[in-house]
Design a protein around this motif. Structure first.
Motif, short mmCIF file in Angstrom:
data_model
loop_
_atom_site.label_atom_id
_atom_site.label_comp_id
_atom_site.label_asym_id
_atom_site.label_seq_id
_atom_site.Cartn_x
_atom_site.Cartn_y
_atom_site.Cartn_z
N ALA A 49 0.83 -1.21 0.00
CA ALA A 49 0.00 0.00 0.00
C ALA A 49 0.87 1.26 0.00
O ALA A 49 0.53 2.25 -0.64
CB ALA A 49 -0.94 0.00 1.20
N THR A 50 2.00 1.21 0.68
CA THR A 50 2.92 2.36 0.70
C THR A 50 3.46 2.62 -0.70
O THR A 50 3.52 3.77 -1.15
CB THR A 50 4.07 2.10 1.69
OG1 THR A 50 3.52 1.88 2.99
CG2 THR A 50 5.03 3.27 1.73
N VAL A 51 3.85 1.56 -1.40
CA VAL A 51 4.34 1.70 -2.77
C VAL A 51 3.24 2.25 -3.67
O VAL A 51 3.46 3.14 -4.48
CB VAL A 51 4.87 0.35 -3.31
CG1 VAL A 51 5.19 0.44 -4.79
CG2 VAL A 51 6.09 -0.09 -2.53
N GLN A 52 2.03 1.71 -3.51
CA GLN A 52 0.90 2.15 -4.33
C GLN A 52 0.59 3.62 -4.08
O GLN A 52 0.39 4.38 -5.02
CB GLN A 52 -0.33 1.30 -4.01
CG GLN A 52 -1.57 1.67 -4.79
CD GLN A 52 -2.73 0.73 -4.52
OE1 GLN A 52 -2.54 -0.36 -3.98
NE2 GLN A 52 -3.92 1.14 -4.89
N ARG A 53 0.59 4.04 -2.83
CA ARG A 53 0.30 5.44 -2.51
C ARG A 53 1.37 6.37 -3.08
O ARG A 53 1.07 7.40 -3.64
CB ARG A 53 0.20 5.65 -0.99
CG ARG A 53 -0.45 6.99 -0.69
CD ARG A 53 0.11 7.70 0.48
NE ARG A 53 -0.57 8.93 0.76
CZ ARG A 53 -0.52 10.04 0.01
NH1 ARG A 53 0.11 10.05 -1.12
NH2 ARG A 53 -1.14 11.14 0.38
N SER A 54 2.62 5.96 -2.96
CA SER A 54 3.73 6.76 -3.48
C SER A 54 3.63 6.91 -5.00
O SER A 54 3.78 8.01 -5.53
CB SER A 54 5.06 6.12 -3.09
OG SER A 54 6.12 6.82 -3.66
N LEU A 55 3.37 5.81 -5.67
CA LEU A 55 3.22 5.85 -7.13
C LEU A 55 2.04 6.72 -7.52
O LEU A 55 2.14 7.55 -8.43
CB LEU A 55 3.06 4.44 -7.69
CG LEU A 55 2.82 4.34 -9.18
CD1 LEU A 55 4.02 4.86 -9.96
CD2 LEU A 55 2.53 2.90 -9.58
N GLY A 56 0.92 6.56 -6.84
CA GLY A 56 -0.27 7.35 -7.14
C GLY A 56 -0.04 8.83 -6.92
O GLY A 56 -0.49 9.67 -7.70
N ALA A 57 0.68 9.16 -5.86
CA ALA A 57 0.97 10.57 -5.57
C ALA A 57 1.85 11.16 -6.66
O ALA A 57 1.61 12.28 -7.13
CB ALA A 57 1.63 10.70 -4.20
N ARG A 58 2.87 10.39 -7.10
CA ARG A 58 3.73 10.88 -8.19
C ARG A 58 2.92 11.07 -9.47
O ARG A 58 3.11 12.04 -10.20
CB ARG A 58 4.88 9.90 -8.45
CG ARG A 58 6.07 10.19 -7.57
CD ARG A 58 7.25 9.33 -7.93
NE ARG A 58 7.12 8.13 -7.10
CZ ARG A 58 7.39 6.90 -7.49
NH1 ARG A 58 7.83 6.66 -8.67
NH2 ARG A 58 7.22 5.90 -6.66
N MET A 59 2.00 10.14 -9.73
CA MET A 59 1.15 10.26 -10.92
C MET A 59 0.29 11.51 -10.84
O MET A 59 0.15 12.23 -11.82
CB MET A 59 0.27 9.01 -11.07
CG MET A 59 1.03 7.75 -11.43
SD MET A 59 0.01 6.25 -11.31
CE MET A 59 -1.05 6.47 -12.73
N ILE A 86 -3.07 -5.63 -5.72
CA ILE A 86 -4.13 -6.63 -5.54
C ILE A 86 -4.75 -6.57 -4.14
O ILE A 86 -5.98 -6.54 -4.03
CB ILE A 86 -3.62 -8.05 -5.87
CG1 ILE A 86 -3.34 -8.13 -7.38
CG2 ILE A 86 -4.63 -9.12 -5.45
CD1 ILE A 86 -2.66 -9.42 -7.81
N PRO A 87 -3.97 -6.58 -3.05
CA PRO A 87 -4.62 -6.57 -1.72
C PRO A 87 -5.54 -5.36 -1.52
O PRO A 87 -6.66 -5.51 -1.05
CB PRO A 87 -3.43 -6.53 -0.75
CG PRO A 87 -2.29 -7.12 -1.51
CD PRO A 87 -2.51 -6.69 -2.93
N TRP A 88 -5.06 -4.17 -1.89
CA TRP A 88 -5.90 -2.98 -1.71
C TRP A 88 -7.14 -3.05 -2.60
O TRP A 88 -8.25 -2.77 -2.14
CB TRP A 88 -5.11 -1.71 -2.03
CG TRP A 88 -5.94 -0.47 -1.87
CD1 TRP A 88 -6.16 0.21 -0.71
CD2 TRP A 88 -6.70 0.20 -2.88
NE1 TRP A 88 -7.00 1.28 -0.94
CE2 TRP A 88 -7.34 1.29 -2.27
CE3 TRP A 88 -6.88 -0.01 -4.24
CZ2 TRP A 88 -8.16 2.16 -2.98
CZ3 TRP A 88 -7.70 0.86 -4.94
CH2 TRP A 88 -8.33 1.93 -4.30
N THR A 89 -6.94 -3.44 -3.85
CA THR A 89 -8.06 -3.52 -4.80
C THR A 89 -9.10 -4.53 -4.34
O THR A 89 -10.31 -4.28 -4.43
CB THR A 89 -7.55 -3.89 -6.20
OG1 THR A 89 -6.52 -2.98 -6.57
CG2 THR A 89 -8.66 -3.84 -7.23
#
Length: 156
Positions: free
Chosen positions: A19-29, A81-84
């Motif tokens: 989730a940390t990786v996903q949030r970081s990627l989403g924020a950069r996007m 996948i886990p978050w989704t």
């Protein structure tokens, strides 16, 4: 396959890290997508920390990225996948106002770009074998200066 398996195991074993990786990627996007908006626009994000959690988590699962022939992208998407799987349906959609501001029109070329890896995967281009000797339109190897088809190739 090892990269994919390792990433999938990490996503399932350590969902907080994923989730940390996903949030970081989403924020950069989000920062990248909103750069072209006017300064002061409430949906323009200057820093990754300014991006709301909900938007940062939703952006990566709404990407146009094709992962057919890109193992790194495929592995990265397994982190989501886990978050989704736990997300409520409304969490999977981007806010309408955000889409309106950053939306890029879809074109046939976008579709072709996404389908190209699939096409190449299932129907790879096969090079026709090269013919031995001169081609019909090349100069004749006898040195006459004529095309092969009009000289020695007439009788072949």
């Amino acid at each position: 396959m090892t990269l994919f398996r390792t990433t999938a195991e990490a996503a399932l074993d350590e969902p907080e890290s994923a989730a940390t990786v996903q949030r970081s990627l989403g924020a950069r996007m989000a920062v990248s997508l909103t750069r072209r908006l006017a300064a002061g626009d409430p949906l323009r994000f200057e820093r990754e920390e300014d991006v709301p959690e909900a938007l940062a988590m939703t952006l990566p699962v709404n990407t146009r990225q094709s992962f057919v022939d890109d193992a790194e992208v495929m592995a990265l998407t397994t982190l989501f996948i886990p978050w989704t799987a736990r997300a409520e349906p409304k969490q999977l959609f981007l806010p309408r106002e955000f889409i309106r501001l950053v939306h890029a029109r879809w074109s046939p070329q976008d579709t072709m770009r996404l389908l190209a890896p699939l096409r190449e995967h299932y129907h790879p281009k096969v090079q026709a074998p090269r013919q031995e000797g001169p081609s019909r339109k090349s100069p004749c190897p006898c040195g006459s200066g004529e095309k092969y088809k009009r000289c020695c190739g007439k009788t072949a």
